[in-house]
Design a protein around this motif. Structure first.
Motif, short mmCIF file in Angstrom:
data_model
loop_
_atom_site.label_atom_id
_atom_site.label_comp_id
_atom_site.label_asym_id
_atom_site.label_seq_id
_atom_site.Cartn_x
_atom_site.Cartn_y
_atom_site.Cartn_z
N ILE A 142 0.84 -1.20 0.00
CA ILE A 142 0.00 0.00 0.00
C ILE A 142 0.87 1.25 0.00
O ILE A 142 0.61 2.22 -0.73
CB ILE A 142 -0.96 0.00 1.21
CG1 ILE A 142 -2.05 -1.07 1.02
CG2 ILE A 142 -1.60 1.38 1.38
CD1 ILE A 142 -2.97 -1.22 2.22
N THR A 143 1.92 1.23 0.81
CA THR A 143 2.84 2.38 0.84
C THR A 143 3.49 2.61 -0.52
O THR A 143 3.57 3.74 -1.01
CB THR A 143 3.92 2.17 1.92
OG1 THR A 143 3.29 2.08 3.20
CG2 THR A 143 4.91 3.33 1.93
N LEU A 144 3.94 1.53 -1.15
CA LEU A 144 4.55 1.65 -2.47
C LEU A 144 3.56 2.19 -3.50
O LEU A 144 3.87 3.12 -4.25
CB LEU A 144 5.07 0.29 -2.94
CG LEU A 144 6.36 -0.23 -2.31
CD1 LEU A 144 6.64 -1.64 -2.81
CD2 LEU A 144 7.53 0.68 -2.65
N LEU A 145 2.36 1.62 -3.51
CA LEU A 145 1.38 1.99 -4.53
C LEU A 145 0.85 3.40 -4.34
O LEU A 145 0.69 4.15 -5.30
CB LEU A 145 0.22 0.99 -4.51
CG LEU A 145 0.57 -0.46 -4.88
CD1 LEU A 145 -0.64 -1.37 -4.67
CD2 LEU A 145 1.06 -0.56 -6.32
N ARG A 146 0.60 3.77 -3.09
CA ARG A 146 0.00 5.08 -2.82
C ARG A 146 1.04 6.20 -2.78
O ARG A 146 0.87 7.24 -3.44
CB ARG A 146 -0.75 5.03 -1.48
CG ARG A 146 -1.38 6.36 -1.07
CD ARG A 146 -1.92 6.27 0.34
NE ARG A 146 -3.05 5.36 0.43
CZ ARG A 146 -3.32 4.59 1.49
NH1 ARG A 146 -2.51 4.60 2.54
NH2 ARG A 146 -4.38 3.81 1.50
N ASP A 147 2.11 5.99 -2.02
CA ASP A 147 3.04 7.08 -1.74
C ASP A 147 4.19 7.19 -2.73
O ASP A 147 4.73 8.28 -2.94
CB ASP A 147 3.61 6.93 -0.33
CG ASP A 147 2.53 6.96 0.74
OD1 ASP A 147 1.43 7.49 0.45
OD2 ASP A 147 2.76 6.44 1.85
N HIS A 148 4.58 6.08 -3.34
CA HIS A 148 5.74 6.10 -4.22
C HIS A 148 5.36 6.01 -5.71
O HIS A 148 5.98 6.67 -6.54
CB HIS A 148 6.70 4.97 -3.86
CG HIS A 148 7.28 5.10 -2.49
ND1 HIS A 148 8.40 5.86 -2.22
CD2 HIS A 148 6.88 4.58 -1.30
CE1 HIS A 148 8.67 5.81 -0.92
NE2 HIS A 148 7.76 5.04 -0.34
#
Length: 279
Positions: free
Chosen positions: A249-255
Protein backbone atom coordinates in the motif's frame (compact mmCIF):
# COMPACT_ATOMS: atom_id res chain seq x y z
CA UNK A 1 -14.81 -0.42 1.83
CA UNK A 2 -11.64 -2.25 0.84
CA UNK A 3 -11.94 -6.04 0.69
CA UNK A 4 -8.57 -7.72 1.15
CA UNK A 5 -8.04 -11.03 -0.61
CA UNK A 6 -4.85 -13.04 -0.29
CA UNK A 7 -4.75 -15.17 -3.43
CA UNK A 8 -1.74 -17.26 -2.43
CA UNK A 9 -1.94 -19.15 0.88
CA UNK A 10 -0.51 -22.64 1.34
CA UNK A 11 -1.99 -25.34 3.55
CA UNK A 12 -0.09 -28.18 5.17
CA UNK A 13 -3.08 -30.50 5.49
CA UNK A 14 -3.65 -30.32 9.25
CA UNK A 15 -5.21 -26.88 9.73
CA UNK A 16 -8.56 -26.35 11.45
CA UNK A 17 -11.02 -23.72 10.34
CA UNK A 18 -10.98 -21.88 13.67
CA UNK A 19 -7.22 -21.32 13.58
CA UNK A 20 -7.42 -20.16 9.96
CA UNK A 21 -10.15 -17.60 10.64
CA UNK A 22 -8.31 -16.37 13.73
CA UNK A 23 -5.13 -15.90 11.71
CA UNK A 24 -7.05 -14.12 8.95
CA UNK A 25 -8.71 -11.77 11.42
CA UNK A 26 -5.36 -10.97 13.05
CA UNK A 27 -3.89 -10.15 9.65
CA UNK A 28 -6.92 -8.14 8.52
CA UNK A 29 -7.59 -10.45 5.57
CA UNK A 30 -11.18 -11.01 4.45
CA UNK A 31 -10.75 -13.89 1.98
CA UNK A 32 -7.96 -16.34 1.18
CA UNK A 33 -7.37 -18.64 -1.75
CA UNK A 34 -6.23 -21.73 0.14
CA UNK A 35 -4.08 -24.20 -1.79
CA UNK A 36 -4.40 -27.82 -0.73
CA UNK A 37 -1.21 -29.34 0.65
CA UNK A 38 1.33 -30.58 -1.87
CA UNK A 39 0.26 -34.03 -3.09
CA UNK A 40 3.76 -35.42 -3.58
CA UNK A 41 6.87 -36.32 -1.63
CA UNK A 42 10.12 -34.73 -2.74
CA UNK A 43 13.12 -37.05 -2.64
CA UNK A 44 16.65 -35.69 -2.56
CA UNK A 45 17.14 -32.33 -4.22
CA UNK A 46 13.84 -32.54 -6.04
CA UNK A 47 14.91 -34.39 -9.14
CA UNK A 48 12.53 -37.16 -8.17
CA UNK A 49 9.08 -36.83 -6.63
CA UNK A 50 6.72 -39.58 -5.57
CA UNK A 51 3.07 -38.87 -6.31
CA UNK A 52 0.32 -40.67 -4.51
CA UNK A 53 -3.27 -40.72 -5.77
CA UNK A 54 -4.53 -41.32 -2.24
CA UNK A 55 -2.58 -38.30 -0.99
CA UNK A 56 -3.94 -36.17 -3.84
CA UNK A 57 -7.49 -37.03 -2.80
CA UNK A 58 -6.77 -36.62 0.90
CA UNK A 59 -5.44 -33.06 0.60
CA UNK A 60 -8.32 -32.14 -1.70
CA UNK A 61 -10.85 -33.30 0.88
CA UNK A 62 -9.07 -31.32 3.60
CA UNK A 63 -9.29 -27.98 1.80
CA UNK A 64 -12.84 -28.75 0.65
CA UNK A 65 -13.93 -29.28 4.26
CA UNK A 66 -12.38 -25.97 5.28
CA UNK A 67 -14.15 -24.19 2.44
CA UNK A 68 -17.44 -25.80 3.42
CA UNK A 69 -17.10 -24.52 6.99
CA UNK A 70 -16.30 -20.94 5.93
CA UNK A 71 -17.42 -20.53 2.30
CA UNK A 72 -17.45 -16.73 2.42
CA UNK A 73 -13.83 -16.54 3.54
CA UNK A 74 -11.97 -19.61 2.30
CA UNK A 75 -11.78 -20.33 -1.43
CA UNK A 76 -10.41 -23.82 -1.93
CA UNK A 77 -7.88 -24.56 -4.68
CA UNK A 78 -6.76 -28.03 -5.64
CA UNK A 79 -2.98 -28.33 -5.89
CA UNK A 80 -3.02 -30.67 -8.85
CA UNK A 81 -0.10 -32.74 -10.01
CA UNK A 82 -0.91 -33.26 -13.71
CA UNK A 83 1.60 -36.10 -14.05
CA UNK A 84 -0.69 -38.36 -12.05
CA UNK A 85 -2.21 -41.02 -14.27
CA UNK A 86 -5.72 -40.10 -13.11
CA UNK A 87 -5.17 -36.35 -12.89
CA UNK A 88 -8.18 -35.52 -15.06
CA UNK A 89 -10.45 -37.77 -12.99
CA UNK A 90 -9.20 -36.26 -9.73
CA UNK A 91 -9.68 -32.76 -11.13
CA UNK A 92 -13.28 -33.41 -12.15
CA UNK A 93 -14.07 -35.06 -8.81
CA UNK A 94 -12.53 -32.18 -6.83
CA UNK A 95 -14.52 -29.54 -8.70
CA UNK A 96 -17.86 -31.30 -9.21
CA UNK A 97 -18.09 -33.30 -5.98
CA UNK A 98 -15.97 -31.31 -3.52
CA UNK A 99 -16.86 -27.96 -5.12
CA UNK A 100 -13.31 -26.62 -5.09
CA UNK A 101 -13.13 -23.35 -6.98
CA UNK A 102 -9.69 -23.29 -8.55
CA UNK A 103 -6.53 -25.19 -9.44
CA UNK A 104 -2.92 -24.61 -8.39
CA UNK A 105 -0.03 -26.07 -10.40
CA UNK A 106 3.76 -25.86 -10.27
CA UNK A 107 5.72 -27.10 -13.31
CA UNK A 108 8.03 -29.57 -11.58
CA UNK A 109 10.07 -30.92 -14.49
CA UNK A 110 7.25 -30.51 -17.00
CA UNK A 111 6.60 -27.70 -19.43
CA UNK A 112 3.19 -26.02 -19.46
CA UNK A 113 2.98 -26.74 -23.19
CA UNK A 114 3.70 -30.48 -22.88
CA UNK A 115 1.19 -32.59 -24.76
CA UNK A 116 0.23 -34.49 -21.61
CA UNK A 117 -1.16 -31.24 -20.17
CA UNK A 118 -3.66 -30.68 -22.96
CA UNK A 119 -6.32 -33.02 -21.57
CA UNK A 120 -6.00 -31.32 -18.19
CA UNK A 121 -6.53 -27.92 -19.80
CA UNK A 122 -9.50 -29.23 -21.75
CA UNK A 123 -11.14 -30.42 -18.54
CA UNK A 124 -10.36 -27.17 -16.69
CA UNK A 125 -11.90 -25.19 -19.53
CA UNK A 126 -14.98 -27.41 -19.40
CA UNK A 127 -15.27 -27.03 -15.61
CA UNK A 128 -14.77 -23.24 -15.82
CA UNK A 129 -12.39 -22.88 -12.88
CA UNK A 130 -9.27 -20.68 -12.83
CA UNK A 131 -5.65 -21.78 -12.49
CA UNK A 132 -2.85 -20.18 -10.49
CA UNK A 133 0.52 -21.28 -11.88
CA UNK A 134 3.91 -20.81 -10.34
CA UNK A 135 6.11 -18.73 -12.61
CA UNK A 136 9.64 -17.47 -12.23
CA UNK A 137 12.56 -18.90 -10.31
CA UNK A 138 11.59 -22.07 -8.44
CA UNK A 139 13.21 -22.83 -5.11
CA UNK A 140 12.46 -26.28 -3.77
CA UNK A 141 12.06 -28.56 -6.79
CA UNK A 142 15.63 -28.93 -7.93
CA UNK A 143 16.52 -27.59 -11.36
CA UNK A 144 12.95 -26.74 -12.36
CA UNK A 145 13.12 -22.99 -12.96
CA UNK A 146 13.51 -23.39 -16.72
CA UNK A 147 10.04 -24.96 -16.86
CA UNK A 148 8.49 -21.88 -15.25
CA UNK A 149 9.37 -19.09 -17.68
CA UNK A 150 6.31 -16.87 -18.26
CA UNK A 151 6.33 -17.26 -22.05
CA UNK A 152 5.92 -21.03 -21.62
CA UNK A 153 2.29 -20.35 -20.73
CA UNK A 154 1.38 -19.00 -24.16
CA UNK A 155 -0.08 -22.47 -24.78
CA UNK A 156 -3.15 -21.17 -22.92
CA UNK A 157 -3.95 -19.05 -25.98
CA UNK A 158 -5.38 -22.29 -27.36
CA UNK A 159 -7.79 -22.41 -24.40
CA UNK A 160 -9.30 -18.91 -24.40
CA UNK A 161 -12.00 -19.72 -21.84
CA UNK A 162 -9.45 -20.55 -19.13
CA UNK A 163 -8.69 -17.79 -16.65
CA UNK A 164 -5.23 -18.16 -15.20
CA UNK A 165 -2.70 -16.19 -13.18
CA UNK A 166 1.09 -16.32 -13.24
CA UNK A 167 2.47 -15.99 -9.73
CA UNK A 168 5.34 -13.86 -8.44
CA UNK A 169 5.15 -11.55 -11.49
CA UNK A 170 7.44 -14.21 -12.98
CA UNK A 171 10.45 -12.87 -11.05
CA UNK A 172 13.22 -12.56 -12.15
CA UNK A 173 11.53 -12.56 -15.58
CA UNK A 174 9.21 -9.67 -14.69
CA UNK A 175 9.37 -8.03 -18.11
CA UNK A 176 8.67 -11.37 -19.79
CA UNK A 177 5.65 -11.90 -17.54
CA UNK A 178 4.25 -8.46 -18.33
CA UNK A 179 4.94 -8.93 -22.04
CA UNK A 180 3.17 -12.30 -21.94
CA UNK A 181 0.14 -10.57 -20.40
CA UNK A 182 0.37 -8.06 -23.23
CA UNK A 183 0.25 -10.90 -25.75
CA UNK A 184 -2.94 -12.21 -24.18
CA UNK A 185 -4.39 -8.68 -24.19
CA UNK A 186 -3.73 -8.32 -27.92
CA UNK A 187 -5.24 -11.72 -28.68
CA UNK A 188 -8.36 -10.86 -26.68
CA UNK A 189 -8.72 -7.60 -28.61
CA UNK A 190 -8.30 -9.39 -31.95
CA UNK A 191 -10.99 -11.90 -30.99
CA UNK A 192 -13.35 -9.18 -29.79
CA UNK A 193 -13.31 -10.46 -26.21
CA UNK A 194 -13.81 -7.94 -23.46
CA UNK A 195 -11.94 -9.88 -20.79
CA UNK A 196 -8.29 -10.93 -20.85
CA UNK A 197 -7.79 -14.49 -19.66
CA UNK A 198 -4.40 -13.92 -18.02
CA UNK A 199 -3.96 -12.30 -14.60
CA UNK A 200 -0.75 -11.42 -12.78
CA UNK A 201 -0.38 -12.72 -9.23
CA UNK A 202 1.91 -10.23 -7.50
CA UNK A 203 2.80 -12.56 -4.64
CA UNK A 204 6.39 -11.82 -3.55
CA UNK A 205 9.05 -13.71 -5.25
CA UNK A 206 10.01 -10.17 -6.14
CA UNK A 207 12.33 -9.25 -3.22
CA UNK A 208 11.85 -5.78 -1.66
CA UNK A 209 14.78 -4.49 -3.74
CA UNK A 210 12.79 -5.14 -6.95
CA UNK A 211 9.24 -4.70 -5.66
CA UNK A 212 8.58 -1.05 -6.51
CA UNK A 213 9.94 -1.36 -10.05
CA UNK A 214 7.96 -4.55 -10.71
CA UNK A 215 4.64 -3.15 -9.49
CA UNK A 216 5.22 0.15 -11.26
CA UNK A 217 5.75 -1.68 -14.55
CA UNK A 218 2.63 -3.81 -14.10
CA UNK A 219 0.39 -0.79 -13.57
CA UNK A 220 2.10 1.39 -16.18
CA UNK A 221 1.60 -1.31 -18.82
CA UNK A 222 -2.16 -1.28 -18.24
CA UNK A 223 -2.74 -4.40 -16.13
CA UNK A 224 -4.55 -2.53 -13.34
CA UNK A 225 -7.64 -4.73 -13.67
CA UNK A 226 -5.65 -7.96 -13.87
CA UNK A 227 -3.12 -7.85 -11.03
CA UNK A 228 -3.95 -9.56 -7.73
CA UNK A 229 -2.39 -9.49 -4.28
CA UNK A 230 -0.91 -12.57 -2.62
CA UNK A 231 1.51 -13.31 0.19
CA UNK A 232 2.80 -16.89 -0.28
CA UNK A 233 2.05 -17.44 3.41
CA UNK A 234 1.16 -20.45 5.49
CA UNK A 235 -1.53 -20.18 8.14
CA UNK A 236 1.10 -20.20 10.88
CA UNK A 237 2.79 -17.08 9.50
CA UNK A 238 -0.17 -15.25 7.99
CA UNK A 239 0.79 -12.23 10.07
CA UNK A 240 3.58 -11.76 7.52
CA UNK A 241 0.88 -11.13 4.93
CA UNK A 242 -0.15 -8.03 6.87
CA UNK A 243 3.38 -6.67 6.56
CA UNK A 244 3.34 -7.26 2.81
CA UNK A 245 -0.06 -5.57 2.49
CA UNK A 246 1.14 -2.49 4.37
CA UNK A 247 4.37 -2.33 2.40
CA UNK A 248 2.55 -2.66 -0.93
CA UNK A 249 0.00 0.00 0.00
CA UNK A 250 2.84 2.38 0.84
CA UNK A 251 4.55 1.65 -2.47
CA UNK A 252 1.38 1.99 -4.53
CA UNK A 253 0.00 5.08 -2.82
CA UNK A 254 3.04 7.08 -1.74
CA UNK A 255 5.74 6.10 -4.22
CA UNK A 256 3.90 5.09 -7.40
CA UNK A 257 1.02 7.50 -6.83
CA UNK A 258 -1.97 5.26 -7.55
CA UNK A 259 -5.49 6.34 -6.56
CA UNK A 260 -7.47 4.42 -3.95
CA UNK A 261 -9.67 2.86 -6.64
CA UNK A 262 -6.63 1.17 -8.18
CA UNK A 263 -5.37 -0.01 -4.81
CA UNK A 264 -8.77 -1.55 -3.99
CA UNK A 265 -8.69 -3.48 -7.25
CA UNK A 266 -5.24 -4.80 -6.44
CA UNK A 267 -6.01 -5.77 -2.85
CA UNK A 268 -9.19 -7.69 -3.55
CA UNK A 269 -11.61 -6.70 -6.28
CA UNK A 270 -9.60 -8.24 -9.12
CA UNK A 271 -9.08 -11.49 -7.22
CA UNK A 272 -12.78 -11.88 -6.52
CA UNK A 273 -13.53 -11.40 -10.20
CA UNK A 274 -10.84 -13.96 -11.05
CA UNK A 275 -12.76 -16.66 -9.17
CA UNK A 276 -16.20 -15.36 -10.12
CA UNK A 277 -17.22 -13.97 -6.72
CA UNK A 278 -19.23 -10.80 -6.43
CA UNK A 279 -19.27 -8.87 -3.16
Amino acid sequence: MTVIVDCHVHLEGREKVDEILKAMDSAGIDVIFAFSAYPGRIIGYGSYVEYDLHKQREVAEHVANLQKEAPDRIVGFLWLEPLLEKAVEVLEWAVTKLELRGVKMIPNHWYPYDEKLLKVYEKIEELNVPIIFHSGILWGFGDSSRFCRPANYEILLKFPKIRFALAHIGWPWVDECIATWGHFRVEAQRAGRRDIQMYIDATPGTPPLYRKEALQKVFAYGAEDYVIFGSDSHIGNLVEARKIIERDITLLRDHIGLPETSIRKYLGENALRFVGIRK
